[in-house]
Design an enzyme around this catalytic site. Sequence first.
Site, mmCIF file in Angstrom:
data_model
loop_
_atom_site.group_PDB
_atom_site.id
_atom_site.type_symbol
_atom_site.label_atom_id
_atom_site.label_comp_id
_atom_site.label_asym_id
_atom_site.label_seq_id
_atom_site.Cartn_x
_atom_site.Cartn_y
_atom_site.Cartn_z
ATOM 1 N N ASP A 16 0.805 -1.428 0.014
ATOM 2 C CA ASP A 16 -0.091 -0.087 0.101
ATOM 3 C C ASP A 16 0.942 1.204 0.054
ATOM 4 O OD1 ASP A 16 -2.244 1.414 0.078
ATOM 5 O OD2 ASP A 16 -2.775 1.212 2.166
ATOM 6 N N ASN A 18 1.541 3.171 -2.936
ATOM 7 C CA ASN A 18 2.183 3.707 -4.056
ATOM 8 C C ASN A 18 1.864 5.034 -4.598
ATOM 9 O OD1 ASN A 18 3.278 1.191 -4.030
ATOM 10 N ND2 ASN A 18 2.048 0.215 -5.823
ATOM 11 N N ARG A 29 0.207 8.730 -10.687
ATOM 12 C CA ARG A 29 -0.020 7.516 -9.639
ATOM 13 C C ARG A 29 1.001 6.164 -10.310
ATOM 14 N NH1 ARG A 29 -3.596 7.087 -5.680
ATOM 15 N NH2 ARG A 29 -3.876 4.962 -6.134
ATOM 16 N N HIS A 33 3.237 3.110 -9.002
ATOM 17 C CA HIS A 33 3.125 1.546 -8.914
ATOM 18 C C HIS A 33 4.605 1.024 -9.502
ATOM 19 C CE1 HIS A 33 -0.786 1.935 -7.592
ATOM 20 N NE2 HIS A 33 -1.318 2.415 -8.815
ATOM 21 N N ARG A 67 -11.220 1.551 -9.799
ATOM 22 C CA ARG A 67 -10.234 2.647 -9.822
ATOM 23 C C ARG A 67 -10.483 3.173 -11.150
ATOM 24 N NH1 ARG A 67 -4.806 1.870 -6.359
ATOM 25 N NH2 ARG A 67 -5.917 1.516 -4.440
ATOM 26 N N LEU A 127 11.282 -20.830 -3.504
ATOM 27 C CA LEU A 127 10.330 -19.841 -3.149
ATOM 28 C C LEU A 127 9.170 -19.808 -3.987
ATOM 29 C CD1 LEU A 127 9.670 -17.430 -1.282
ATOM 30 C CD2 LEU A 127 10.609 -15.959 -2.957
ATOM 31 N N ARG A 179 1.454 -4.725 6.395
ATOM 32 C CA ARG A 179 0.675 -3.768 5.556
ATOM 33 C C ARG A 179 1.480 -2.501 5.578
ATOM 34 N NH1 ARG A 179 -5.529 -2.541 4.089
ATOM 35 N NH2 ARG A 179 -4.957 -0.770 2.742
ATOM 36 N N ARG A 185 -5.933 -2.092 8.262
ATOM 37 C CA ARG A 185 -6.919 -2.942 8.112
ATOM 38 C C ARG A 185 -6.557 -4.141 6.887
ATOM 39 N NH1 ARG A 185 -8.914 1.947 5.917
ATOM 40 N NH2 ARG A 185 -7.767 2.188 3.788
ATOM 41 N N GLU A 198 -0.066 -13.212 12.257
ATOM 42 C CA GLU A 198 0.442 -12.089 13.141
ATOM 43 C C GLU A 198 0.359 -10.914 12.118
ATOM 44 O OE1 GLU A 198 1.258 -11.969 16.385
ATOM 45 O OE2 GLU A 198 0.722 -14.194 16.664
HETATM 46 C C1 FPP Z 1 -1.747 0.111 -3.389
HETATM 47 O O1 FPP Z 1 -1.179 1.253 -3.371
HETATM 48 C C2 FPP Z 1 -1.181 -0.417 -4.460
HETATM 49 C C3 FPP Z 1 -1.813 -1.157 -5.572
HETATM 50 C C4 FPP Z 1 -3.170 -1.148 -5.639
HETATM 51 C C5 FPP Z 1 -1.051 -1.846 -6.669
HETATM 52 C C6 FPP Z 1 0.093 -2.709 -6.203
HETATM 53 C C7 FPP Z 1 1.157 -2.864 -7.349
HETATM 54 C C8 FPP Z 1 2.296 -2.937 -7.409
HETATM 55 C C9 FPP Z 1 3.372 -2.637 -6.313
HETATM 56 C C10 FPP Z 1 2.821 -3.348 -8.749
HETATM 57 C C11 FPP Z 1 2.972 -4.834 -8.811
HETATM 58 C C12 FPP Z 1 3.423 -5.183 -10.027
HETATM 59 C C13 FPP Z 1 3.514 -6.870 -10.325
HETATM 60 C C14 FPP Z 1 4.017 -7.048 -11.594
HETATM 61 C C15 FPP Z 1 3.191 -7.567 -9.318
HETATM 62 P P1 FPP Z 1 -2.343 2.595 -3.622
HETATM 63 O O2 FPP Z 1 -2.252 2.933 -5.128
HETATM 64 O O3 FPP Z 1 -3.695 2.210 -3.044
HETATM 65 O O4 FPP Z 1 -1.455 3.481 -2.871
HETATM 66 P P2 FPP Z 1 -2.429 5.067 -2.097
HETATM 67 O O5 FPP Z 1 -3.316 4.210 -1.322
HETATM 68 O O6 FPP Z 1 -1.269 5.509 -1.388
HETATM 69 O O7 FPP Z 1 -3.261 5.461 -3.223
#
Ligand code: FPP
Length: 234
Positions: A16, A18, A29, A33, A67, A127, A179, A185, A198
């Site tokens: 969370d 990004n 945004r 990611h 989104r 893994l 998280r 949450r 945990e």
């Molecule tokens: C939540 O941050 C993140 C996501 C919904 C996407 C997570 C995806 C990646 C890290 C890329 C993964 C790529 C691969 C190939 C697995 P948010 O956008 O909700 O952040 P915010 O709450 O700050 O807006």
Amino acid sequence: MTDTKKLPAHLAIILDGNGRWAKRRNLPRLMGHRAGLRKLEDMVRLVKREGIRYFSVYAFSTENWNRPAMEVAGLMSLFRYYIRKKVDELKKENVRIRFCGRKDRLPEDLLEQMKWAEDYTADQTALDFILCINYGGRAEIIDAVNKLIASKPEGPVTEEDLRKNFYLPDVPDPDLIIRTSGELRLSNFWLWESAYSEYYFTKIHWPDFDEAELKKALEDYASRDRRYGGLKNK
Ligand code: FPP
């Protein structure tokens, strides 16, 4: 390496923050990611080096379809890019890639890539890297119930009957769920499987989560006393 006796066999992370990471830098945004993906690549290596056997991440939830279309399309492209460019490296590092979630709504070409990547790395043993894409804990339980009903079980259904119908029944429940980004949450992640997990929460945004943060979380986990409803070990 952290004390292996107290190491989670299955580490799960809710990636969370990004978006907030990008916003803070005045970036779109999607750049957040992308930075998140680079961090995830480092983390797979670190987690493997720690000796953890299963590593799952919440990359796209059943609710993330809400989104903006551009962000959803950007994430799908990132998944495609990752599979196309990085799965060879995973195989060389003896990492098996697996996907967990509903198959509906995902683009057909991405589904084909996912299937290819799973088959291509099926024999890797160091893994299991589990990408939860189009995953929701409630959807998983409902899907399992429907599969069970379709199989016309005789007699009362048990927890094990249900579990056998989950997306990845052989994967042990997550021992530790991290998280990032300050939210406290579960957001529909590993809903059934997290009954005795945990939790570790940090305010750090996912793209800033690094080796030191991972170590902190693992040390915190190692210091805990897991009782599964029993009594404290004296
Ligand atoms: C939540 O941050 C993140 C996501 C919904 C996407 C997570 C995806 C990646 C890290 C890329 C993964 C790529 C691969 C190939 C697995 P948010 O956008 O909700 O952040 P915010 O709450 O700050 O807006």
